[in-house]
Scaffold this motif. Sequence first.
Motif, PDB file in Angstrom:
ATOM      1  N   LYS A  95      19.207  22.108  15.820  1.00 21.05           N
ATOM      2  CA  LYS A  95      18.818  20.715  16.103  1.00 21.05           C
ATOM      3  C   LYS A  95      17.451  20.624  16.767  1.00 21.05           C
ATOM      4  O   LYS A  95      17.248  19.790  17.650  1.00 21.05           O
ATOM      5  CB  LYS A  95      19.857  20.053  17.020  1.00 21.05           C
ATOM      6  CG  LYS A  95      21.181  19.758  16.353  1.00 21.05           C
ATOM      7  CD  LYS A  95      22.058  18.953  17.293  1.00 21.05           C
ATOM      8  CE  LYS A  95      23.436  18.710  16.714  1.00 21.05           C
ATOM      9  NZ  LYS A  95      24.363  18.231  17.722  1.00 21.05           N
ATOM     10  N   ASP A  96      16.555  21.509  16.431  1.00 18.65           N
ATOM     11  CA  ASP A  96      15.254  21.500  17.089  1.00 18.65           C
ATOM     12  C   ASP A  96      14.128  21.896  16.118  1.00 18.65           C
ATOM     13  O   ASP A  96      13.532  22.978  16.242  1.00 18.65           O
ATOM     14  CB  ASP A  96      15.302  22.456  18.298  1.00 18.65           C
ATOM     15  CG  ASP A  96      14.109  22.278  19.218  1.00 18.65           C
ATOM     16  OD1 ASP A  96      13.165  21.546  18.854  1.00 18.65           O
ATOM     17  OD2 ASP A  96      14.118  22.898  20.298  1.00 18.65           O
ATOM     18  N   PRO A  97      13.867  21.041  15.127  1.00 15.69           N
ATOM     19  CA  PRO A  97      12.870  21.399  14.113  1.00 15.69           C
ATOM     20  C   PRO A  97      11.472  21.597  14.705  1.00 15.69           C
ATOM     21  O   PRO A  97      10.709  22.443  14.222  1.00 15.69           O
ATOM     22  CB  PRO A  97      12.887  20.206  13.145  1.00 15.69           C
ATOM     23  CG  PRO A  97      13.612  19.114  13.850  1.00 15.69           C
ATOM     24  CD  PRO A  97      14.509  19.754  14.869  1.00 15.69           C
ATOM     25  N   GLU A  98      11.161  20.887  15.768  1.00 11.68           N
ATOM     26  CA  GLU A  98       9.818  20.979  16.340  1.00 11.68           C
ATOM     27  C   GLU A  98       9.541  22.374  16.906  1.00 11.68           C
ATOM     28  O   GLU A  98       8.549  23.017  16.560  1.00 11.68           O
ATOM     29  CB  GLU A  98       9.701  19.936  17.447  1.00 11.68           C
ATOM     30  CG  GLU A  98       8.283  19.500  17.702  1.00 11.68           C
ATOM     31  CD  GLU A  98       8.286  18.344  18.684  1.00 11.68           C
ATOM     32  OE1 GLU A  98       7.568  18.475  19.681  1.00 11.68           O
ATOM     33  OE2 GLU A  98       9.007  17.343  18.457  1.00 11.68           O
ATOM     34  N   ASN A  99      10.469  22.848  17.751  1.00  8.70           N
ATOM     35  CA  ASN A  99      10.294  24.197  18.307  1.00  8.70           C
ATOM     36  C   ASN A  99      10.430  25.272  17.231  1.00  8.70           C
ATOM     37  O   ASN A  99       9.828  26.339  17.328  1.00  8.70           O
ATOM     38  CB  ASN A  99      11.281  24.453  19.441  1.00  8.70           C
ATOM     39  CG  ASN A  99      10.764  23.873  20.747  1.00  8.70           C
ATOM     40  OD1 ASN A  99       9.573  23.970  21.058  1.00  8.70           O
ATOM     41  ND2 ASN A  99      11.642  23.242  21.495  1.00  8.70           N
ATOM     42  N   THR A 100      11.236  24.988  16.208  1.00  8.15           N
ATOM     43  CA  THR A 100      11.374  25.950  15.114  1.00  8.15           C
ATOM     44  C   THR A 100      10.027  26.115  14.405  1.00  8.15           C
ATOM     45  O   THR A 100       9.578  27.237  14.171  1.00  8.15           O
ATOM     46  CB  THR A 100      12.441  25.477  14.103  1.00  8.15           C
ATOM     47  OG1 THR A 100      13.675  25.335  14.794  1.00  8.15           O
ATOM     48  CG2 THR A 100      12.594  26.455  12.945  1.00  8.15           C
ATOM     49  N   ARG A 101       9.386  25.004  14.119  1.00  7.99           N
ATOM     50  CA  ARG A 101       8.074  25.066  13.455  1.00  7.99           C
ATOM     51  C   ARG A 101       7.071  25.822  14.314  1.00  7.99           C
ATOM     52  O   ARG A 101       6.334  26.672  13.845  1.00  7.99           O
ATOM     53  CB  ARG A 101       7.546  23.650  13.175  1.00  7.99           C
ATOM     54  CG  ARG A 101       7.824  23.182  11.746  1.00  7.99           C
ATOM     55  CD  ARG A 101       7.010  21.930  11.419  1.00  7.99           C
ATOM     56  NE  ARG A 101       7.263  20.824  12.343  1.00  7.99           N
ATOM     57  CZ  ARG A 101       8.299  19.978  12.243  1.00  7.99           C
ATOM     58  NH1 ARG A 101       9.152  20.093  11.242  1.00  7.99           N
ATOM     59  NH2 ARG A 101       8.468  19.013  13.108  1.00  7.99           N
ATOM     60  N   ALA A 102       7.102  25.539  15.618  1.00  7.17           N
ATOM     61  CA  ALA A 102       6.129  26.164  16.515  1.00  7.17           C
ATOM     62  C   ALA A 102       6.364  27.662  16.675  1.00  7.17           C
ATOM     63  O   ALA A 102       5.460  28.404  17.054  1.00  7.17           O
ATOM     64  CB  ALA A 102       6.189  25.485  17.876  1.00  7.17           C
TER      65      ALA A 102
ATOM     66  N   LYS B 109      17.749  28.724  24.397  1.00  6.09           N
ATOM     67  CA  LYS B 109      17.671  27.996  23.130  1.00  6.09           C
ATOM     68  C   LYS B 109      18.803  28.457  22.208  1.00  6.09           C
ATOM     69  O   LYS B 109      19.188  29.626  22.235  1.00  6.09           O
ATOM     70  CB  LYS B 109      16.318  28.289  22.477  1.00  6.09           C
ATOM     71  CG  LYS B 109      15.153  27.689  23.266  1.00  6.09           C
ATOM     72  CD  LYS B 109      13.830  28.367  22.934  1.00  6.09           C
ATOM     73  CE  LYS B 109      13.539  29.412  23.918  1.00  6.09           C
ATOM     74  NZ  LYS B 109      12.406  30.171  23.976  1.00  6.09           N
TER      75      LYS B 109
END
Length: 542
Positions: free
Chosen positions: A402-409, A206
């Motif tokens: 470029k990966d807000p979803e995995n960042t939130r998780a 990542k």
Amino acid sequence: RLSSQNKHSKIITVPAKTSEIPAESAGKLFLDKLKTHNRDAVALHEIKTGISCTYGDLVTKSTNFAINLQRTLGVVQNDNVAIFAENSHKFWVATLACLYLAVPFHLLNPEFTIYELKRYLMMSDPKVVICQKQAVSNVQSLRNECTFIKSIVHYSDDGVGDKDVVSFKDLLKENQNVSFEAEKVTEINDRVAYIINSSGTSGLPKGVMIPHATLRTNISHYIDPNLYPYHSDSVLLHVLRFQHIFAFTICFAAMYEGNKVVMTDPSSGPQTYIENIEKHKISQMFIVPIIVDYLATNPLVDQHDMSSVKEIHSGGSLLPSAIHDKTLKKFRIKAVRQVYGATELGIAVFISPPGSFIPESCGKLTPGTSIKIIDINTGELLGCNQRGEICVKATTMKGYIKDPENTRAAFDADGFYRTGDVGYYDEDLNFYIVDRLTDIIKYESRQVPPAELEDILLKHPAIKDVAVVGKPDRKGEVAVAFVVKKKGVEVGEKEIVEFEKKFVTEEKWLHGGVRFVDNIPRNRSGKISRKDLRKLLEEELK
Ligand code: ATP
Ligand code: MG
């Protein structure tokens, strides 16, 4: 020093020690400090080429490079740069220049194939790519798809006959009468200093965005005599690639302190490491367990003077105790110090105290961090000696690019980074890593950490290398050991299974048996690639 020392307390915090370091960008901090070092002292020495770069050279070259990135290549704020992590002084010239300009740079592996390269370039959209001369054609071939690339800089001094391809030498040109100041950054917690890829042990690597404040924490740790007592007069040997967080941050902090860093290519091998430890009177090494093992088992160690080595630090994965013990027989040190961190953390979160050895422990919490351990099923906060997922609050990453979803998780509601590692702490607040959450074998309702079984199996005199993974079974999963035998030694499955039984309770026995193999698959940072082994077991089930 702990704000909460009680063994029943659930969140453990060690206050930061950054107050004496100005809250500036990493580039400004570094450049101000660099100018105070002895200009003639060697900053970086390359074993392969014999080139030494003094602190004076480093200031001149990195500031010229920064000015030329702006003037010649038109790099401005909000642009990104990609830098291939060659283990050379030029890599640091380019890196420091970007830090001064506060332009984020993405560290790339020089061995990337075109396919891999494309994936990473698409992450950070760099305007400039700095790479080896041999890699220029690969980057060129991606320019139709990666239209954001405006220039390519290569580490060699000669041209390649293309106007968009610039040699390193061109960017070192002196600009008369131009004074240079590092860019001021006020939002040091928010502004991205660099982008670095995780090791890709559990899936695709990542792209991790690290802010300036995290590099400031790296510095505060390195200059803390409680963590690194020899920081002011260290001579470091660097053999890991600078695209790895451990190597990158330690080398950065060591240069901030004016230390001498001797470096070589990771592929140069143990003989080169050993000869250069003697030659350069190396005092510190920051390496991964597999390299500790190379050093501990190499007969050449006995033929060279290793007495300059004061500390060996091991990070990146668990250091098996058999390797630790072997190392103490070869080097005059009291302990191999463990360091635990992750790319997303950007800092070491646990370090074992200097000179002391607590079996299996990866050390104590570092300043500026808070820790909690949560139950892996219920999320409930756990206390002393209870195993659960380690969660960390500190100046960690800003997020995945470029990966807000995995960042939130990756963070929980209270802003703790979920490491995905299972661990615990004892009454004295020594921390222990048990294993990765995703690697834990679930036998009936009980948990079996493969790393613990590997640690035991490595004590067997016939076993050279080993990896344990879970195989699906009606009990959930059963442990299978992949074993590499030592040359010329015979050992059978039954003997290994019986040997292991002596150490552990029933759920941890090798119910899935043993598979003999020629080598254990590992990723670029020497970590066991369990996903490949799981695939082999899946084949068996077909
Ligand atoms: P990916 O996240 O891409 O799957 P990775 O987690 O291996 O790969 P890194 O960020 O380089 O990538 O490694 C961090 C991980 O390495 C930690 O989460 C932990 O599992 C392991 N690790 C690091 N240091 C230690 C240590 N001293 N002891 C045990 N495990 C460690
Ligand atoms: Mg990880």
